[in-house]
Scaffold this active site. Structure first.
Site, PDB file in Angstrom:
ATOM      1  N   GLU A 160       0.628  -1.186   0.260  1.00  0.00           N
ATOM      2  CA  GLU A 160      -0.106  -0.206  -0.920  1.00  0.00           C
ATOM      3  C   GLU A 160       0.924   1.167   0.025  1.00  0.00           C
ATOM      4  OE1 GLU A 160      -2.569   2.806   3.411  1.00  0.00           O
ATOM      5  OE2 GLU A 160      -2.166   0.496   3.652  1.00  0.00           O
TER       6      GLU A 160
ATOM      7  N   ASP B 231       0.335   4.013  -3.455  1.00  0.00           N
ATOM      8  CA  ASP B 231       0.354   5.523  -3.447  1.00  0.00           C
ATOM      9  C   ASP B 231       1.485   5.800  -3.850  1.00  0.00           C
ATOM     10  OD1 ASP B 231      -1.269   7.630  -1.439  1.00  0.00           O
ATOM     11  OD2 ASP B 231       0.771   7.765  -0.996  1.00  0.00           O
TER      12      ASP B 231
ATOM     13  N   ASP C   8      -7.225   0.848   0.356  1.00  0.00           N
ATOM     14  CA  ASP C   8      -5.304   0.257   0.782  1.00  0.00           C
ATOM     15  C   ASP C   8      -5.905  -0.976  -0.062  1.00  0.00           C
ATOM     16  OD1 ASP C   8      -5.463   1.764   2.472  1.00  0.00           O
ATOM     17  OD2 ASP C   8      -6.121   0.423   4.445  1.00  0.00           O
TER      18      ASP C   8
ATOM     19  N   GLU D 241      -4.282   0.658  -4.046  1.00  0.00           N
ATOM     20  CA  GLU D 241      -3.106   0.637  -3.527  1.00  0.00           C
ATOM     21  C   GLU D 241      -1.721  -0.212  -3.856  1.00  0.00           C
ATOM     22  OE1 GLU D 241      -3.702   5.096  -1.812  1.00  0.00           O
ATOM     23  OE2 GLU D 241      -2.720   3.836  -0.174  1.00  0.00           O
TER      24      GLU D 241
END
Length: 239
Positions: free
Chosen positions: A50, A54, A123, A126
Site C-alpha cells: 500500500e 500510493d 488500501d 493501492e
C-alpha cells in the site's frame, strides 16, 4: 453459504479479465489483497505494498495531469492530484473492478461499512498497483493506472471548480487544518440580505468576501483565498 474466495491461478485469471493485467507472480497478487487483520508474518499482508502503490499512483497521475493541463498552475495541479489519488477515488476503482469479494480479511473487517470499508478497498487498490509495478515495472503499472484514472481526470476539473472543495484539498496538500468559516457581518433587509464571511486557515491570512447567502459568501471567500495564494487566477476565482 458464501461463495469461496478464489485463490491462485483462478484469482489471477479473474483479475486479468477485469483489469487487463495478467500477473506473473500470483503470490504477489494474493499479498496485495491480504488485509493486515489476517497476516501471519511481517510482509505477508498488503501494508508495505500500500505504501509503495500510493507513491506509484501519485507519480503516474501527476505526470498525466502535467501533460494534460499545460496551462495549469502548480496549485491547480495539486488540487486535481489530491482529488484523483484520494482514498475515495481508489475505493471507487476497487468497486469498479469488483475487488471487495477478493480481499482476504478477518470477519470483523469484512463486516465493516461506511468509511472503514472504503479504507479497506482503497488500501487494497493501492497495494494492487504496487504489485503490478513490482511484477512488471513502471510501464505496465502506468497502463494499469491510466486505464482506470484517465476517465476520472476528464471529470475532476468540473469538481474542482467549487472553491470550497478546492481550498480544503489544497490545504490538505499543505498538511494544514481544514478551513473555518465565520459570518462577520449581515446587512440589508430580511428578504435580500448580504452576508460577509471570513475564512481562516492556520499559517495563512484570512480572506473576506460577501454574498447574498451564507453559502455564496463562503464560496466567494474561498475563491478569494485561492486567488491570493496563486492556486487559481482571477478568472477562475470569479467563475
Amino acid at each position: 453459504m458464501p461463495l469461496k474466495r478464489p485463490k491462485g491461478d483462478a484469482l489471477a485469471a479473474i483479475i486479468a479479465e477485469r483489469t487487463g493485467y495478467a500477473f506473473h507472480d500470483v503470490a504477489l497478487l494474493q499479498r496485495a489483497l491480504t488485509h493486515s487483520s489476517v497476516r501471519g508474518k511481517v510482509g505477508a499482508d498488503n501494508e508495505r505494498l500500500e505504501f509503495l502503490g500510493d507513491r506509484v499512483l501519485a507519480l503516474v497521475v501527476a505526470e498525466m495531469l502535467f501533460r494534460r493541463h499545460p496551462e495549469a498552475t502548480q496549485g491547480e495541479l495539486a488540487v486535481r492530484l489530491s482529488s484523483l489519488v484520494s482514498g475515495d477515488s481508489c475505493a471507487e476503482v476497487a468497486e469498479e473492478i469488483g475487488m471487495t469479494e477478493f480481499i482476504h480479511a478477518d470477519a470483523a473487517v469484512r463486516g465493516v461499512n461506511g468509511r472503514k470499508a472504503k479504507n479497506v478497498r482503497a488500501d487494497a487498490m493501492e497495494a494492487l498497483i504496487a504489485a503490478v509495478y513490482l511484477d512488471s515495472g513502471l510501464e505496465p503499472a502506468r497502463a494499469f493506472i491510466l486505464r482506470f484514472w484517465e476517465k476520472r481526470a476528464q471529470t475532476v476539473g468540473r469538481a474542482v471548480r467549487d472553491p470550497k472543495t478546492m481550498l480544503q484539498e489544497w490545504l490538505a496538500q499543505k498538511d494544514s487544518a481544514r478551513p473555518t468559516y465565520a459570518i462577520i457581518g449581515r446587512e440589508g433587509p430580511d428578504h435580500e440580505p448580504v452576508f460577509t464571511v471570513e475564512v481562516q486557515a492556520p499559517g495563512f491570512d484570512a480572506s473576506v468576501a460577501t454574498g447574498r447567502s451564507r453559502q455564496a459568501a463562503e464560496q466567494a471567500a474561498a475563491a478569494a483565498f485561492l486567488a491570493r495564494e496563486g492556486v487559481t487566477d482571477n478568472a477562475d476565482a470569479a467563475a
